[in-house]
Every structure is written in C-alpha cells, then in structure tokens.
Design an enzyme around this catalytic site. Structure first.
Site, PDB file in Angstrom:
ATOM      1  N   GLY A  29      48.531  24.188  39.586  1.00 15.54           N
ATOM      2  CA  GLY A  29      48.506  25.200  38.536  1.00 15.54           C
ATOM      3  C   GLY A  29      49.773  26.009  38.365  1.00 15.54           C
ATOM      4  CD  GLU A  73      47.372  30.674  44.302  1.00 14.01           C
ATOM      5  OE1 GLU A  73      47.292  29.949  43.293  1.00 14.01           O
ATOM      6  OE2 GLU A  73      46.538  30.663  45.212  1.00 14.01           O
ATOM      7  CG  ASP A  74      46.942  28.750  39.271  1.00 12.60           C
ATOM      8  OD1 ASP A  74      46.608  29.383  40.304  1.00 12.60           O
ATOM      9  OD2 ASP A  74      46.322  27.752  38.864  1.00 12.60           O
ATOM     10  CG  ASP A  79      38.469  33.736  39.993  1.00 12.82           C
ATOM     11  OD1 ASP A  79      38.226  34.680  39.233  1.00 12.82           O
ATOM     12  OD2 ASP A  79      37.655  32.814  40.199  1.00 12.82           O
ATOM     13  CE  LYS A 131      39.917  34.410  36.459  1.00 17.13           C
ATOM     14  NZ  LYS A 131      38.936  33.426  35.924  1.00 17.13           N
ATOM     15  CG  PHE A 172      37.752  28.911  33.200  1.00 19.13           C
ATOM     16  CD1 PHE A 172      37.680  28.915  34.588  1.00 19.13           C
ATOM     17  CD2 PHE A 172      38.383  27.842  32.572  1.00 19.13           C
ATOM     18  CE1 PHE A 172      38.219  27.864  35.338  1.00 19.13           C
ATOM     19  CE2 PHE A 172      38.925  26.795  33.302  1.00 19.13           C
ATOM     20  CZ  PHE A 172      38.840  26.807  34.690  1.00 19.13           C
ATOM     21  CB  VAL A 173      42.757  31.709  31.169  1.00 17.46           C
ATOM     22  CG1 VAL A 173      42.202  32.981  30.570  1.00 17.46           C
ATOM     23  CG2 VAL A 173      43.157  31.924  32.623  1.00 17.46           C
ATOM     24  NE  ARG A 188      46.885  20.341  35.827  1.00 19.78           N
ATOM     25  CZ  ARG A 188      46.286  21.082  36.761  1.00 19.78           C
ATOM     26  NH1 ARG A 188      46.598  22.349  36.894  1.00 19.78           N
ATOM     27  NH2 ARG A 188      45.375  20.553  37.553  1.00 19.78           N
TER      28      ARG A 188
END
Ligand code: 5GP
Length: 172
Positions: free
Chosen positions: A42, A96-97, A100, A128, A149-150, A162
C-alpha cells in the site's frame, strides 16, 4: 461496492501534502541518512513520491507485513524479510499507507524496536483515529480521515484501484 466519483482527497492535495511532509522530515533528519522502510504494497506509491520530496541522503527499503486473521487481540504480524533488514543503529522511518486499528503498525514498530535502531518513527499517509484499538501515534501524518474504506494512491480493494491518483471512498 464502487469507487466514489468525487475524490475524498484530490491528487493535487496529496501532492502538496507529500511535499510538505518531505520538507518537515528533511529538517528533522538532515545529516542523519535515515532509512525509509516502506510497508508493501500500500505504501509503494506514497514512498516513491515522499523519497523524491526529501532533499537529503537517505536509503530506501521495503518490508511486507501481513496481519494474521484470528489474532485480533495481539495483532500478530508476519514480517517478510525481517531478518534481512539492517536497522540496528539506523534512523528508521516506517512509511505506512494507513493506520486503522493500529495493530499492524504497533506490531511492526515493536519488532523493529527489538532490532535496536538509533531512532524509530512512523509516517502514515492516512490516519483513521476513530478506529484505533491499539495506541499508535504516527510522528508524521498526511491526512486524518473519518471512518471510510478508501482506495487509490497505492491503497487497494481486492487488488484493484491502487493506480488511482487521488484517494476515493468505496461506496456501497
Ligand atoms: P490496522 O492494522 O491499522 O487495522 O490496518 C492496517 C492495514 O489495513 C493497512 O496497512 C491497510 O493495508 C489496511 N486498511 C485499513 N484501512 C484501510 C482502508 O480504508 N483502505 C484500504 N485500502 N486498506 C485499509
């Protein structure tokens, strides 16, 4: 599920924020030759842009983290090639992407901490905070978002999306 037509965060806003993060990090890490350790898959697009926004000497490496299903409480994370990483004594920035629940980042940071880096920081494109289960505070955050959720800019849904240049919400 489908991709929202309007982006949550436009490509231009992402680009501007990545540039700003690069400036901030360059000031913090000047002369330290940090190791950017990007979490596959990610964070691949994010780190490609972030690295080019950092006008300092640095090294770039990748790690894959897989959270095992059924380990909800501990967030047991399998790291690929953890044994190959040369992080001891290095200034490590995990890229990190998205953070969560925080389980993946917390487990990753704990493992890396055990390898005795000179310093350890977390940079997340997206955060988030309302979803957090494990306490994790990124040192650098691109954007804090609500509980969506993205996808896009490296983030996928079942392997797709992606390549979208902006961040979009997956809608029902
Ligand atoms: P955590 O361990 O913090 O719950 O989740 C970390 C991983 O879950 C992220 O690195 C990412 O792969 C995935 N994830 C969490 N939220 C999202 C999201 O909104 N979109 C996508 N594409 N992946 C997410």
């Amino acid at each position: 599920m489908r991709v929202s037509e309007r982006p949550l965060i436009s490509a231009a806003a992402v680009a501007a924020r990545v540039e700003a993060l690069g400036c901030e990090m360059a000031g913090d890490y000047a002369g330290k030759r940090p190791l950017l350790l990007a979490v596959l898959r990610g964070a691949s697009l994010f780190v490609a842009d972030l690295a080019r926004a950092l006008p300092i000497e640095l090294e770039l490496d990748f790690i894959q983290a897989r959270s095992y299903a059924g380990t909800r409480s501990t967030g047991s994370v399998a790291l690929s090639r953890a044994e190959d990483l040369e992080v001891t004594g290095r200034h490590v920035i995990v890229v990190e992407d998205i953070v969560d629940t925080g389980r993946t980042a917390a487990a990753l940071l704990e493992r890396l901490h055990g390898l005795s880096p000179a310093s350890l920081a977390l940079c997340a494109l997206l955060d988030k905070p309302s979803r957090r289960v494990v306490e994790v505070h990124p040192n650098y955050t691109g954007f804090s978002i609500d509980d969506h959720f993205v996808v896009g800019y490296g983030l996928d849904c079942d392997g797709l999306h992606r390549n979208l240049p902006a961040i979009h919400v997956m809608e029902a």
